[in-house]
Design an enzyme around this catalytic site. Sequence first.
Site, mmCIF file in Angstrom:
data_model
loop_
_atom_site.group_PDB
_atom_site.id
_atom_site.type_symbol
_atom_site.label_atom_id
_atom_site.label_comp_id
_atom_site.label_asym_id
_atom_site.label_seq_id
_atom_site.Cartn_x
_atom_site.Cartn_y
_atom_site.Cartn_z
ATOM 1 N N SER A 264 0.840 -1.219 0.000
ATOM 2 C CA SER A 264 0.000 0.000 0.000
ATOM 3 C C SER A 264 0.864 1.254 0.000
ATOM 4 O O SER A 264 1.725 1.381 -0.838
ATOM 5 C CB SER A 264 -0.900 0.077 1.229
ATOM 6 O OG SER A 264 -1.709 -1.009 1.328
ATOM 7 N N HIS A 408 -6.984 -5.856 -1.578
ATOM 8 C CA HIS A 408 -5.837 -5.038 -1.255
ATOM 9 C C HIS A 408 -4.921 -5.752 -0.268
ATOM 10 O O HIS A 408 -5.382 -6.331 0.702
ATOM 11 C CB HIS A 408 -6.382 -3.749 -0.609
ATOM 12 C CG HIS A 408 -5.351 -2.701 -0.430
ATOM 13 N ND1 HIS A 408 -4.712 -2.103 -1.483
ATOM 14 C CD2 HIS A 408 -4.846 -2.130 0.698
ATOM 15 C CE1 HIS A 408 -3.868 -1.202 -1.019
ATOM 16 N NE2 HIS A 408 -3.926 -1.203 0.295
HETATM 17 C C1 GCU Z 1 -5.581 4.419 1.429
HETATM 18 C C2 GCU Z 1 -4.974 5.269 0.338
HETATM 19 C C3 GCU Z 1 -4.110 4.441 -0.592
HETATM 20 C C4 GCU Z 1 -3.089 3.659 0.198
HETATM 21 C C5 GCU Z 1 -3.796 2.850 1.256
HETATM 22 C C6 GCU Z 1 -2.879 2.112 2.213
HETATM 23 O O1 GCU Z 1 -6.521 3.549 0.896
HETATM 24 O O2 GCU Z 1 -6.017 5.891 -0.346
HETATM 25 O O3 GCU Z 1 -3.468 5.262 -1.539
HETATM 26 O O4 GCU Z 1 -2.326 2.849 -0.630
HETATM 27 O O5 GCU Z 1 -4.575 3.712 2.062
HETATM 28 O O6 GCU Z 1 -1.767 2.510 2.440
HETATM 29 O O7 GCU Z 1 -3.373 1.172 2.812
#
Ligand code: GCU
Length: 426
Positions: A264, A408
């Site tokens: 992320s 994710h």
């Molecule tokens: C949020 C953010 C993302 C990021 C994510 C994370 O969803 O919008 O850009 O990658 O957090 O770090 O879990």
Amino acid sequence: MKKELFLIAFLISSIISFCQKETLNKTSAGFPVNYEEDSVGTYTLPDLLTLSNGKKITDAKTWTEKRRPELLKLLEAIEYGKMPSAVPLSANLFDKGTLVLNGTAIRKQVTIYFGKDTSDHKLDLLVYLPVNTSKPVPLLVNISFVANCQAVDDPDVRIGYTWTKEGKHIKADQPGRFGKMDPSQFISQGIGFATFYYGDIEPDFKEGVKYGIRSQYLKHGQSLPADDEWGAISAWAWGLSRVMDYLETDKQIDAKRVALQGTSRLGKTVLWAGVHDIRFKMVIASCSGEGGAAISRRNYGENIKHITDTSRYYYQFAPAYHTYANKVNSLPFDAHALVSLMAPRPLLLQTGDTDYWSDPKGEFLAAVGAEPVYHLFKEKGPGTTVMPEAGDISLMNKLGYYMHKGGHGTIPSDWPLFINYMKKYL
Ligand code: GCU
């Protein structure tokens, strides 16, 4: 019969995907979010193989000497922000090599100090190294959302501290937010494993700059970094470089074979760290999405407007990035440029097929867009312009792409693939 079964399976998967999309955020920071391929818009990516003076590039040498520095400077000044240079290394190895994992590994724990005020600015690095080897070992460095004691199943890891969203620095004596990682899967393959908590460098919230390493570099009268100065992602990436400074001093580690992994925002971080500091041999960037490997010009899932809004992750980037929220097409680069700056080193982009918010297709297209740069070095990119199916492992080339089935993050089945990738290219 076969045809009907196929049709039913197709219908079921379409319904599941429809339902999953229905539960997604329709707006973020008050701006609509698009999840329809038909509405991503049309765009032209900046040409990576043309210098700013208009000259075309056809060889790796000109790329490395001329175009690479041009793009790096742009990414630095506009997206992530410039970081300060290295600080003299100072470290305390307080766990010098305890035999662990049934005698197959040694564990080291070291505090790395940085910044001008060494008492507050330091990180604890946890390292496991295989014992059955006469040579320095390759290493995976993971940058993590949790303290070291929460990241692995090892009761003798020092209890660290983590930050709450409210700005409290608390003892990490409760289980972490995520599942634990298993160092033994690396050890059994002759690879070392290291991890540390990103909040040791800079806490991950709007006011974090007050407590993190960036506070040490604010000039007199400055309470926030200037337009082209480092956001939190650059701060975390800078911390990774300080970890590398330390790794170079450990004779049991082959510092020329260090891979980075993060997920992320930490996927964005490892990508930027690897691009910025070429001592890192390999990067595995998981679900880095917007502000990472996903093409920003594609209006799909999160976009610059969402991510750089002051109510969200403005602080993670150079303030200048926010000025592109409404003019993404005038950005002099896009994520394919970031990806290309890893060339010719191995880079694996890992995504998930239902991680719509991060735009897995946008990451694939960035790899496709960066592939001509890898070709200059006679290295392979994805090798296709057709988006692969989830689970397809055939695109894990020097510039590789892999999308798991699921959402994710990094899931347990991803790790063995990372290890294979490391064994192949490290
Ligand atoms: C949020 C953010 C993302 C990021 C994510 C994370 O969803 O919008 O850009 O990658 O957090 O770090 O879990």
